[in-house]
Design a protein around this motif. Structure first.
Motif, short mmCIF file in Angstrom:
data_model
loop_
_atom_site.label_atom_id
_atom_site.label_comp_id
_atom_site.label_asym_id
_atom_site.label_seq_id
_atom_site.Cartn_x
_atom_site.Cartn_y
_atom_site.Cartn_z
N PRO A 52 -2.55 12.30 -2.35
CA PRO A 52 -2.88 12.14 -0.92
C PRO A 52 -4.11 11.29 -0.67
CG PRO A 52 -2.40 14.44 -1.44
CD PRO A 52 -2.48 13.71 -2.74
N LEU A 53 -5.05 11.26 -1.62
CA LEU A 53 -6.26 10.48 -1.43
C LEU A 53 -5.96 9.00 -1.19
CD1 LEU A 53 -9.34 10.34 -1.38
CD2 LEU A 53 -9.31 10.10 -3.87
N VAL A 54 -4.92 8.49 -1.84
CA VAL A 54 -4.55 7.08 -1.65
C VAL A 54 -4.10 6.84 -0.22
CG1 VAL A 54 -3.05 5.23 -2.47
CG2 VAL A 54 -3.90 6.94 -4.08
N ILE A 55 -3.28 7.73 0.32
CA ILE A 55 -2.79 7.58 1.69
C ILE A 55 -3.95 7.68 2.68
CG2 ILE A 55 -1.18 8.50 3.40
CD1 ILE A 55 0.49 9.63 1.13
N VAL A 56 -4.86 8.61 2.43
CA VAL A 56 -6.02 8.77 3.32
C VAL A 56 -6.89 7.52 3.28
CG1 VAL A 56 -8.12 10.10 3.72
CG2 VAL A 56 -6.00 11.28 3.14
N ILE B 62 -6.00 4.37 2.55
CA ILE B 62 -5.35 3.24 3.22
C ILE B 62 -5.40 3.43 4.74
CG2 ILE B 62 -3.19 1.96 3.46
CD1 ILE B 62 -2.42 2.87 0.67
N SER B 63 -5.14 4.63 5.20
CA SER B 63 -5.19 4.90 6.64
C SER B 63 -6.59 4.70 7.19
CB SER B 63 -4.71 6.33 6.91
OG SER B 63 -4.79 6.65 8.27
N PRO C 199 -3.49 -5.72 12.67
CA PRO C 199 -4.13 -6.29 11.47
C PRO C 199 -3.53 -5.72 10.20
CG PRO C 199 -5.54 -4.62 12.46
CD PRO C 199 -4.39 -4.81 13.41
N ARG C 200 -3.60 -6.50 9.14
CA ARG C 200 -3.16 -6.05 7.83
C ARG C 200 -4.38 -5.90 6.93
NH1 ARG C 200 1.78 -8.73 5.00
NH2 ARG C 200 1.79 -6.63 4.11
N VAL C 201 -4.38 -4.87 6.12
CA VAL C 201 -5.48 -4.63 5.18
C VAL C 201 -4.92 -4.67 3.76
CG1 VAL C 201 -6.82 -3.27 6.83
CG2 VAL C 201 -5.17 -2.12 5.37
N TYR C 202 -5.80 -4.96 2.81
CA TYR C 202 -5.37 -5.12 1.43
C TYR C 202 -6.34 -4.38 0.52
CZ TYR C 202 -2.87 -9.02 3.59
OH TYR C 202 -2.08 -9.78 4.42
N GLY C 203 -5.82 -3.88 -0.58
CA GLY C 203 -6.66 -3.18 -1.56
C GLY C 203 -5.90 -2.96 -2.85
N CYS C 204 -6.59 -2.39 -3.83
CA CYS C 204 -6.01 -2.08 -5.14
C CYS C 204 -5.81 -0.58 -5.28
CB CYS C 204 -6.91 -2.58 -6.27
SG CYS C 204 -6.74 -4.33 -6.64
N VAL D 118 2.15 -0.73 -2.90
CA VAL D 118 2.20 0.42 -2.00
C VAL D 118 2.05 -0.08 -0.58
CG1 VAL D 118 1.21 2.64 -1.38
CG2 VAL D 118 1.22 1.92 -3.77
N LEU D 119 3.06 0.17 0.25
CA LEU D 119 3.07 -0.31 1.63
C LEU D 119 3.03 0.87 2.58
CD1 LEU D 119 3.33 -2.78 3.54
CD2 LEU D 119 5.81 -2.42 3.47
N LEU D 120 2.04 0.87 3.48
CA LEU D 120 1.90 1.92 4.49
C LEU D 120 2.23 1.32 5.86
CD1 LEU D 120 0.91 4.75 5.49
CD2 LEU D 120 -1.36 3.75 5.67
N ASN D 121 3.15 1.98 6.55
CA ASN D 121 3.51 1.53 7.89
C ASN D 121 2.67 2.30 8.91
OD1 ASN D 121 4.70 0.55 10.18
ND2 ASN D 121 6.71 1.47 9.82
N PRO D 122 1.70 1.64 9.59
CA PRO D 122 0.82 2.36 10.51
C PRO D 122 1.45 2.65 11.86
CG PRO D 122 0.21 0.05 10.46
CD PRO D 122 1.34 0.21 9.47
N ALA D 123 2.64 2.10 12.12
CA ALA D 123 3.28 2.34 13.42
C ALA D 123 3.70 3.80 13.55
CB ALA D 123 4.50 1.42 13.57
N ILE D 124 3.48 4.34 14.74
CA ILE D 124 3.80 5.75 14.99
C ILE D 124 5.27 5.86 15.37
CG2 ILE D 124 3.30 7.76 16.43
CD1 ILE D 124 0.49 6.70 16.78
N ASN D 125 5.99 6.69 14.62
CA ASN D 125 7.41 6.93 14.90
C ASN D 125 7.62 8.44 14.99
OD1 ASN D 125 10.15 6.91 15.18
ND2 ASN D 125 10.60 6.02 13.18
#
Length: 320
Positions: A20-24, A26-27, A59-64, A143-150
């Motif tokens: 979960p730390l990765v998702i947190v 990126i968000s 905006p798009r963000v990038y990281g490792c 790893v791709l995170l979709n920030p759009a709210i669905n």
């Protein structure tokens, strides 16, 4: 080589575990970047520049992403940000090297597994940064995170891609393929997530408000569990009637799931439950008696103290 199409699933056979730390992270990265841009509220969603309509995009963000690989199991533990210029498709190599060295000092067993970004789907331009990291990891993951709210989506808006070399129209091309993953947590992460879930409101909400939020969460979880059980029951009924082909692997999984449930109708369960219930009541009664005895002792001590003072004046004997 351009990305003209995308395979539906990976054939590498790797098992991915995402923490979960990765998702947190990126968000949080996406939220900070979006807040820093701070678009004016009265600005329209599109603008005309040099006669060309430019649609405003998120905006798009990038990281490792970093972690470990044990055999065929890849476990993603953490992540850090990257400085990437989308216009020139160039990475800030000194920044990446410095970050890698710092993480190696704290986590010597972690190494760069791939990278992350935000968006609704993988794009052709994503292959540039993917290839740029191949000198660090010959087969990086994405790893791709979709920030759009669905509101209708029940799964996590996170997708993991691998890259595979496919021959398309006689030309070898590097394409993204989807990979399945599971969420893995350790004790520290479970405590942190539970702590965040029970944070008090910023306006200092009352205990009733917190209790209502907690009960709402439990109700939502039970409601989701009920809906999934209904789907599974409907599927099994259809399989029993012959409308759906019988799958022994699924039946074994259902049987294993049912065996994990407590046998609440058995006599042994009733005996154990009543024994624990009686023990709890006994401990409660003992605590109440102890509290009453302590209160009585204090009252007797106060009475003796007051009566002793009075007896010195009148010559009477103290009580008890």
């Amino acid at each position: 080589m351009e990305i003209k199409r995308m395979a539906s699933s990976s054939s590498s056979g790797l098992t991915f575990k995402l923490h979960p730390l990765v998702i947190v992270n990126i968000s949080d990265h996406y939220t900070r970047v979006k807040s820093q841009l701070n678009p004016p509220p009265l600005t329209s969603t599109s603008a005309t520049v040099n006669g060309v309509e430019n649609q405003q995009q998120a905006p798009r963000v990038y990281g490792c992403v970093i972690g470990v690989q044990r055999g065929r199991t890849v476990e993603i533990f953490n992540s850090f940000e990257l400085l990437y210029d989308p216009s020139t498709h160039s990475l800030d190599r000194p920044f990446l090297k410095k970050k890698q060295e710092l993480y190696k000092k704290v986590f010597p067993h972690f190494y760069i597994l791939g990278w992350y970004s935000t968006g609704s789907d993988a794009q052709e331009s994503d292959m540039h940064i993917h290839r740029a990291l191949m000198d660090i990891n010959e087969s990086p993951l994405y790893v791709l995170l979709n920030p759009a709210i669905n509101p209708t989506q029940k799964d996590l808006p996170v997708t993991i891609y691998e890259s595979e070399l496919h021959v398309i129209d006689g030309i070898p091309q590097l394409i993204f393929v989807r990979s399945s993953y599971t969420i893995e947590t350790v004790e520290a992460e479970r405590i942190s997530v539970d702590h965040v879930a029970h944070l008090k409101p910023s306006d200092g909400g009352s205990a009733a408000t917190q209790l209502a939020a907690h009960l709402t969460g439990i109700h939502s979880a039970i409601k989701m569990l009920n809906s999934r059980i209904r789907v599974l029951h409907h599927y099994l009924v259809g399989m029993q009637k012959g409308d759906i082909p019988c799958e022994n692997s699924l039946l074994r999984q259902v049987s294993s799931l049912l065996r994990r449930l407590p046998a609440i109708e058995s006599e042994k369960f009733q005996d154990d439950f009543l024994m624990e219930y009686n023990d709890t009541l006994l401990i409660t009664y003992l605590a109440m008696f102890t509290n009453c005895s302590s209160t009585m002792n204090e009252l007797v001590d106060k009475f003796n103290t007051a009566y002793d003072r009075h007896s010195r004046r009148g010559g009477r004997t103290a009580f008890i």
